[in-house]
Design a protein around this motif. Structure first.
Motif, PDB file in Angstrom:
ATOM      1  N   MET A   1      62.419 -28.452   8.733  1.00 38.52           N
ATOM      2  CA  MET A   1      61.684 -27.275   9.235  1.00 38.52           C
ATOM      3  C   MET A   1      60.995 -26.571   8.080  1.00 38.52           C
ATOM      4  O   MET A   1      61.625 -26.251   7.073  1.00 38.52           O
ATOM      5  CB  MET A   1      62.679 -26.308   9.903  1.00 38.52           C
ATOM      6  N   ASN A   2      59.712 -26.359   8.259  1.00 37.37           N
ATOM      7  CA  ASN A   2      58.942 -25.654   7.240  1.00 37.37           C
ATOM      8  C   ASN A   2      58.526 -24.289   7.776  1.00 37.37           C
ATOM      9  O   ASN A   2      57.438 -24.121   8.308  1.00 37.37           O
ATOM     10  CB  ASN A   2      57.716 -26.475   6.855  1.00 37.37           C
ATOM     11  N   LEU A   3      59.418 -23.343   7.628  1.00 35.14           N
ATOM     12  CA  LEU A   3      59.156 -21.998   8.153  1.00 35.14           C
ATOM     13  C   LEU A   3      58.115 -21.292   7.298  1.00 35.14           C
ATOM     14  O   LEU A   3      58.214 -21.296   6.082  1.00 35.14           O
ATOM     15  CB  LEU A   3      60.457 -21.199   8.146  1.00 35.14           C
ATOM     16  N   SER A   4      57.113 -20.728   7.941  1.00 34.61           N
ATOM     17  CA  SER A   4      56.070 -20.039   7.186  1.00 34.61           C
ATOM     18  C   SER A   4      55.944 -18.603   7.672  1.00 34.61           C
ATOM     19  O   SER A   4      56.482 -18.228   8.712  1.00 34.61           O
ATOM     20  CB  SER A   4      54.743 -20.762   7.377  1.00 34.61           C
ATOM     21  N   THR A   5      55.228 -17.826   6.907  1.00 38.34           N
ATOM     22  CA  THR A   5      55.003 -16.430   7.316  1.00 38.34           C
ATOM     23  C   THR A   5      54.246 -16.376   8.642  1.00 38.34           C
ATOM     24  O   THR A   5      54.496 -15.478   9.445  1.00 38.34           O
ATOM     25  CB  THR A   5      54.208 -15.665   6.241  1.00 38.34           C
ATOM     26  N   ARG A   6      53.358 -17.344   8.873  1.00 32.22           N
ATOM     27  CA  ARG A   6      52.655 -17.390  10.155  1.00 32.22           C
ATOM     28  C   ARG A   6      53.649 -17.496  11.311  1.00 32.22           C
ATOM     29  O   ARG A   6      53.536 -16.784  12.314  1.00 32.22           O
ATOM     30  CB  ARG A   6      51.711 -18.582  10.211  1.00 32.22           C
ATOM     31  N   LEU A  45      63.049 -25.567  14.906  1.00 34.98           N
ATOM     32  CA  LEU A  45      64.409 -25.035  14.875  1.00 34.98           C
ATOM     33  C   LEU A  45      65.330 -25.812  15.814  1.00 34.98           C
ATOM     34  O   LEU A  45      66.543 -25.798  15.645  1.00 34.98           O
ATOM     35  CB  LEU A  45      64.408 -23.557  15.280  1.00 34.98           C
ATOM     36  N   PHE A  66      67.512 -15.127  16.131  1.00 35.85           N
ATOM     37  CA  PHE A  66      66.412 -15.366  15.198  1.00 35.85           C
ATOM     38  C   PHE A  66      65.639 -14.079  14.928  1.00 35.85           C
ATOM     39  O   PHE A  66      65.201 -13.835  13.799  1.00 35.85           O
ATOM     40  CB  PHE A  66      65.488 -16.449  15.754  1.00 35.85           C
ATOM     41  N   LEU A  73      63.982 -10.883   7.182  1.00 35.99           N
ATOM     42  CA  LEU A  73      63.262 -11.800   6.310  1.00 35.99           C
ATOM     43  C   LEU A  73      61.799 -11.419   6.116  1.00 35.99           C
ATOM     44  O   LEU A  73      61.298 -11.347   4.993  1.00 35.99           O
ATOM     45  CB  LEU A  73      63.333 -13.193   6.936  1.00 35.99           C
ATOM     46  N   GLU A  76      60.859  -8.668   3.793  1.00 41.52           N
ATOM     47  CA  GLU A  76      61.112  -9.030   2.399  1.00 41.52           C
ATOM     48  C   GLU A  76      60.031  -9.933   1.846  1.00 41.52           C
ATOM     49  O   GLU A  76      59.572  -9.761   0.719  1.00 41.52           O
ATOM     50  CB  GLU A  76      62.462  -9.744   2.292  1.00 41.52           C
ATOM     51  N   VAL A  77      59.644 -10.921   2.651  1.00 43.51           N
ATOM     52  CA  VAL A  77      58.587 -11.820   2.201  1.00 43.51           C
ATOM     53  C   VAL A  77      57.302 -11.026   1.985  1.00 43.51           C
ATOM     54  O   VAL A  77      56.619 -11.202   0.977  1.00 43.51           O
ATOM     55  CB  VAL A  77      58.340 -12.945   3.230  1.00 43.51           C
ATOM     56  N   LEU A  81      55.108 -10.601  -1.396  1.00 43.75           N
ATOM     57  CA  LEU A  81      53.691 -10.962  -1.512  1.00 43.75           C
ATOM     58  C   LEU A  81      52.872  -9.748  -1.939  1.00 43.75           C
ATOM     59  O   LEU A  81      51.953  -9.865  -2.755  1.00 43.75           O
ATOM     60  CB  LEU A  81      53.174 -11.514  -0.185  1.00 43.75           C
TER      61      LEU A  81
END
Lengths: 301, 301
Positions: A1-6, A45, A66, A73, A76-77, A81
């Motif tokens: 899984m590549n979780l991104s801000t999008r 997921l 979630f 999360l 924080e991200v 940024l």
DNA sequence: CACACTTACGATATTCGTAAGGATT
DNA sequence: AATCCTTACGAATATCGTAAGTGTG
């Protein structure tokens, strides 16, 4: 899984609106692309996060879990940024530099003030030390760069001359030499001279230019402004490089060009050869280039 | 900028190894794809994070700042994803359910034990309440589902019959009726019966089956096990549904099928119609289906 | 010249938007 | 009938790996 801000933004938008169409336009996406994005997240997921029947969208039990996670999360991200953006746009940063005391006390403060006016968030830390220490601090990465005399700049360091100092004889306006247009060493030798401490770059330059014994030693001081006070009070004369003339722009004092055997003192910007300057440092350095050039133009017309 | 876990992992790998090739293979990528990934990250942030000249890779000042951020961020994201995985793989979760006391005290405990043996991380919360309260708890989302009698299940709820209870007359083995193969209401009426409290599902079923006055009332108790004790001690007889037979498998007691006017009691699983069950609940429900079917087979051969 | 990063480029996979489909009220 | 999510599908975009290019020690 590549979780991104999008993914996280889309998820939180949908959790908040419970409506694909509105959440999609909030994310500047077509409803269909948004739908695909959510499915992608869910399949990544391995759980349904929303239970949706064309009329109602709501979080599943796992969706609630979630949401709790993303609620911590995502801020924080985004804070991270935003923090990076602060550095990129030079609202934050830290520049450590070393400079000769004669520079740190004369031309540098006004340049620092100009820099801080443009970039108020950046922390400037200056150490005023001798040229050899300057080089050492740059080499050991304790400072980003240094401003010092060109002597003793050694290998592995990148050097760029920012200014070239000539030397001036400073005396009260009623001094016998006060009317002269230019002077040679011989003219100056008879007069008691206010000198600087042993480690000082100016002192070393003078000692190297003229065998020490030939001088008539007057007071020995640590700072240029003290010397200026003494000279103004008629307690001696002194010799200083161009950039130090700032301290001697006092009514009643004269500054006369003095030809020394070692005629000029180059002021260099020294940096590590391989290193990349921080954005903040780059900005300050380009201001320094201009500032030194301007100062030379003003002081040695 | 769309920061993803891939970006962060790639960044940290490169920051750790300071070598594109090794970091790339750590991320299971070609060196070239990895290089592109890093450039993508850098251009997204608008800063160089690494200063690289074919021989050396090192962090820039901004890279150091980002490393600090990623050092906090990445573990948190991974912890969150691992947490989700725990839910998906049913290592974590919480199931709240309601059940009739006669179920909660008989068949349910062993099924819960079997479930927890498979999924030890899941929290099970059981409320033993009457059927009407069961329905109310499901409707108000206070429990994920309920196990109760089919009566009083109302609209908006999804109902699925898991078991169908018959009724049994329980007496000591030396009781006059102890040798009978099956009984009718008329057979039972003369004997003092241990009954259950007013709200009990069994009591209500019996009251609805037979006009209350016709019974010879014995003791009134709250729990099936108390009733079992009383009957075993020769202090009365009782009537219980199939699933409650668990409590009466005691030496010296007999259980004889009893035909009642309202012959059976359906045990239903009730859920909200629209809601999606959590993965944990799904797992438990499928175990319940099997478990109830098995129990019926064992108890009513 | 050997090693290590970058660039070039064609192939593959993803993502996007338009438009049609299906379900619910 | 209106609303809202999903699916279908062609187009645009991104990403991947192979291979060639480039610069540094």
């Amino acid at each position: 899984m590549n979780l991104s801000t999008r993914h996280m933004k889309a998820f939180s938008a949908l959790a908040a609106t419970r409506n694909f169409t509105r959440a999609a336009e909030f994310c500047n996406l077509t409803q269909s692309a948004f739908s695909a994005l959510i499915s992608n997240l869910e399949s990544g997921l391995g759980v349904r996060l929303f239970s949706r029947n064309t009329r109602n969208v709501e979080l599943t039990a796992e969706g609630e879990v979630f949401l709790e996670m993303v609620g911590h999360l995502l801020p924080e991200v985004e804070r991270a940024l935003a923090g990076m953006r602060d550095y990129v746009e030079r609202r934050k940063g830290r520049i450590a530099l070393a400079a000769l005391p004669s520079i740190a006390s004369s031309i540098l403060p006004s340049l620092m003030a100009r820099f801080l006016a443009s970039y108020p968030g950046i922390e400037l830390v200056v150490q005023d030390v001798s040229s050899t220490v300057c080089a050492e601090l740059v080499r050991s990465r304790q400072v980003d760069f240094a401003l010092c005399a060109s002597t003793s700049v050694s290998a592995g360091l990148d050097s760029e001359t920012l200014a070239s100092d000539g030397f001036y004889f400073i005396c009260p306006q009623d001094h016998p030499l006060a009317r002269r247009k230019r002077l040679a060493v011989a003219d100056v030798l008879p007069h008691p001279i206010v000198v600087y401490e042993q480690n000082s770059s100016i002192r070393q330059h003078l000692d190297a230019s003229i065998y020490p014994r030939q001088w008539v030693r007057g007071f020995e001081v640590n700072s240029l402004s003290t010397a200026a006070g003494l000279v103004a009070a008629g307690l001696g004369v002194t010799v200083v490089p161009t950039l130090a003339l700032f301290h001697f722009r006092i009514r009643g004092l004269r500054a006369i060009p003095l030809a020394l055997p070692i005629d000029r003192r180059d002021i260099c910007l020294i940096r590590r050869k391989d290193s990349t300057d921080s954005l903040a440092a780059q900005a300050f350095i380009s201001l320094l280039r201009e500032g030194f050039a301007d100062a030379m133009r003003d002081l040695e017309p």
